[in-house]
Design an enzyme around this catalytic site. Structure first.
Site, PDB file in Angstrom:
ATOM      1  N   GLY A  61      33.098  35.201  55.899  1.00  0.00           N
ATOM      2  CA  GLY A  61      34.457  35.004  56.472  1.00  0.00           C
ATOM      3  C   GLY A  61      35.119  33.550  56.387  1.00  0.00           C
ATOM      4  N   ARG A  62      36.325  33.420  56.868  1.00  0.00           N
ATOM      5  CA  ARG A  62      36.955  31.914  56.778  1.00  0.00           C
ATOM      6  C   ARG A  62      37.486  31.752  58.208  1.00  0.00           C
ATOM      7  NH1 ARG A  62      38.037  30.478  51.750  1.00  0.00           N
ATOM      8  NH2 ARG A  62      39.775  29.259  52.476  1.00  0.00           N
TER       9      ARG A  62
ATOM     10  N   LYS B 187      40.440  36.390  39.969  1.00  0.00           N
ATOM     11  CA  LYS B 187      41.084  37.660  39.242  1.00  0.00           C
ATOM     12  C   LYS B 187      40.782  37.387  37.643  1.00  0.00           C
ATOM     13  CE  LYS B 187      41.124  39.153  42.488  1.00  0.00           C
ATOM     14  NZ  LYS B 187      40.902  38.415  43.850  1.00  0.00           N
TER      15      LYS B 187
ATOM     16  N   ALA C 244      29.266  41.425  52.963  1.00  0.00           N
ATOM     17  CA  ALA C 244      29.844  42.287  51.667  1.00  0.00           C
ATOM     18  C   ALA C 244      31.319  42.495  52.221  1.00  0.00           C
ATOM     19  CB  ALA C 244      29.123  43.538  51.968  1.00  0.00           C
TER      20      ALA C 244
ATOM     21  N   HIS D 271      55.573  61.189  33.369  1.00  0.00           N
ATOM     22  CA  HIS D 271      54.024  61.983  33.202  1.00  0.00           C
ATOM     23  C   HIS D 271      53.918  61.196  31.736  1.00  0.00           C
ATOM     24  CE1 HIS D 271      51.108  64.585  32.343  1.00  0.00           C
ATOM     25  NE2 HIS D 271      51.564  65.001  31.201  1.00  0.00           N
TER      26      HIS D 271
END
Ligand code: NAI
Length: 482
Positions: free
Chosen positions: A286-287, A60, A193, A459
């Site tokens: 993958g793991r 991140k 992917a 809003h």
């Protein structure tokens, strides 16, 4: 030495499942120790497991840096902001990421201290249902032995390796290696992917790499809503991510400081072998659970054929008083799922009632825009014979999204046609990772589409799209034609 003491709980692993379990156990008054073997690249013990050290958090951090760079490069001008000379220093970007990781991993140590969780750095091996031996990672020698009433195994998972493309000299790397690149590869190949491939592909593509993703399956993100998955694919293709489905890796070799690969195009009637050359190749296929070396067969802890530790709905293994949580057991390999299991097991050990709602685990893919969903897809409802009503709202019609120049995507709400209860929410938008929390909350509280429709939303916000999608379930949306 901690030898004489009998612990209430020994937690093995300090990832998001283990460290959360340990803290909750201690909060509930249980004498708790957490054992973790992770060493960072300086050879120091580092808590937080894959998520904090080489997964969710560093990815991140890099997604944020690369997004800012991308925005400055191609989006600032529409706001009237000019950037005559723009550059990115990868070293600075990487050291910011390392700092974020270091702050957070040390934060866990502080939380352990604050909650009276003892920490032991080393590799744990369960020798009996009440005994654990601890070995040094560096010398491999045993240096401690613990006696305990309960054990929680939270040893996580590791990247799956491909025989035809083993990691090599920084040219063929796994997800951890891909977070450490010190310069932008000109051409970057990614095998797989899935979430990791798409997130890492996004990072390096925004920084200038030409990225090709080879995905063995014929469908893109098959676990997600079909329509949204198609939107994500189209959006990423526009961002220059070259996603090739039906493409299975056959071989990879290093030649002239490049990675040469051969892959099979399984989508064609006649199987065709194709070639590509990359500067780096990331393996993101993958793991697998870390369930070996933690205990011997004689203990009787059962595993399934894919090596996941078998547990019941309370995360109890086949041995009384030994629990297993997180990536090492069934279910999606997601940090938040492991953490919730950690809390549940701590509560159960303390004699309380607890459960995890496995039907409401949110999934997020941190591309730009983000994809997030929870609950059922339309396909799942159809297979289960559940009649549904579907409402949706595009961000193109959201005032806030327009002001942000982020109009791509939509919210889709699936309600049970009989009860009107919301049973699935699928979002493709900026901040979808944040928006999905309100969807999980509404489904956990068993809200109906009408409940959401009758709720007041501030809003202008992106959340209003959730309101409008709920209104649209009954053909009452205000800002679109129903
Ligand atoms: P994944 O299982 O999501 O995707 C791996 C992909 O590789 C699959 O689509 C598979 O078909 C493909 N593949 C396998 N072998 C192949 C081959 N030989 N050639 C071409 N394609 C091949 O696994 P991924 O992305 O590695 O992630 C691992 C775990 O980590 C997942 O459980 C994921 O949920 C979790 N994760 C979650 C994130 C998030 O929540 N944002 C971020 C990163 C990881």
């Amino acid at each position: 030495m901690t030898k004489e003491k009998i612990w209430d709980v020994v937690v093995i692993g300090a990832g998001p499942a283990g460290y959360v379990a340990a803290i909750r156990c201690a909060q509930l008054g249980l004498k708790t120790v957490c054992v973790d073997e992770w060493l960072n690249h300086k050879g120091e013990s580092s808590l937080g497991g894959t998520c904090l050290n080489v997964g969710c958090i560093p990815s991140k951090a890099l997604l944020e840096s690369s997004h800012l760079y991308q925005q400055a490069k191609s989006e600032f001008d529409q706001h009237g902001i000019s950037t005559d000379s723009l550059d990115i220093d990868i070293k600075t970007m990487q050291s910011r990421k390392a700092q974020v990781v270091s702050d957070l991993t040390q934060g866990i140590l502080s939380l352990f201290k604050a909650n009276n969780v003892e920490m032991i750095a080393g590799r744990a091996k369960i020798t009996a249902s009440d005994s654990i031996e601890i070995f040094s990672r560096k010398t491999r020698k045993k240096f401690d032995e613990l006696k305990t009433k309960n054990i929680i195994i939270a040893t996580g998972s590791s990247p799956v390796r491909l025989q035809q493309a083993m990691l090599k000299d920084g040219y063929i790397v796994d997800s951890a290696g891909a977070l450490e690149l010190d310069k932008v590869p000109e051409r970057l190949g990614i095998i797989g992917a899935g979430a990791i491939g798409l997130e890492l592909g996004s990072v390096w593509s925004r920084l200038g790499s030409e990225v090709v993703l080879l995905e063995a399956m014929k469908d893109f993100l098959p676990m997600a809503d079909k329509k949204l998955a198609a939107l994500v694919k189209r959006s990423l293709s526009k961002q220059s991510l070259d996603i090739r489905l039906n493409s299975r890796l056959v071989s990879a070799k290093i030649k002239n400081k490049k990675v040469q690969i051969v892959y099979e195009d399984t989508g064609r009637k006649k199987l065709g072998e194709k070639k590509e050359t990359f500067d780096k190749l990331i393996i993101a296929v993958g793991r697998k659970p870390n369930s070996d070396r933690v205990f011997g067969d004689e203990l009787g802890i059962e595993k399934d054929e894919r090596c996941f530790i078998l547990v019941d709905e309370n995360c109890l293994t086949s041995v009384p008083n030994i629990y297993a949580i997180g990536d090492v057991v069934r279910g999606p390999m997601l940090a938040h799922k492991g953490s919730e299991e950690g809390v549940m097991v701590a509560e159960l050990i303390a004699g309380k009632q607890a459960a995890v709602n496995y039907d409401l685990i949110p999934s997020v893919i941190y591309t730009h825009p983000e994809m997030a969903w929870a609950g059922k897809t339309e396909d799942e409802c159809q297979s289960a014979g559940i009649k549904v009503k579907v409402g949706s709202f595009p961000f193109l019609a959201s005032g806030r999204a327009r002001a942000m120049a982020e109009t791509e995507g939509l919210v889709k709400i699936i309600a049970d046609a009989t009860t009107d209860r919301v049973i699935g929410v699928h979002i493709f938008s900026v901040q979808a990772s944040e928006l999905i929390a309100q969807a999980v909350l509404m489904m956990d509280m068993q809200a109906t589409a009408e409940d959401i429709a009758l709720t007041m939303f501030a809003h202008p916000t992106l959340s209003e799209a959730m309101h409008e999608a709920a209104l649209s379930v009954h053909g009452q949306a205000i800002h679109i034609k129903n």
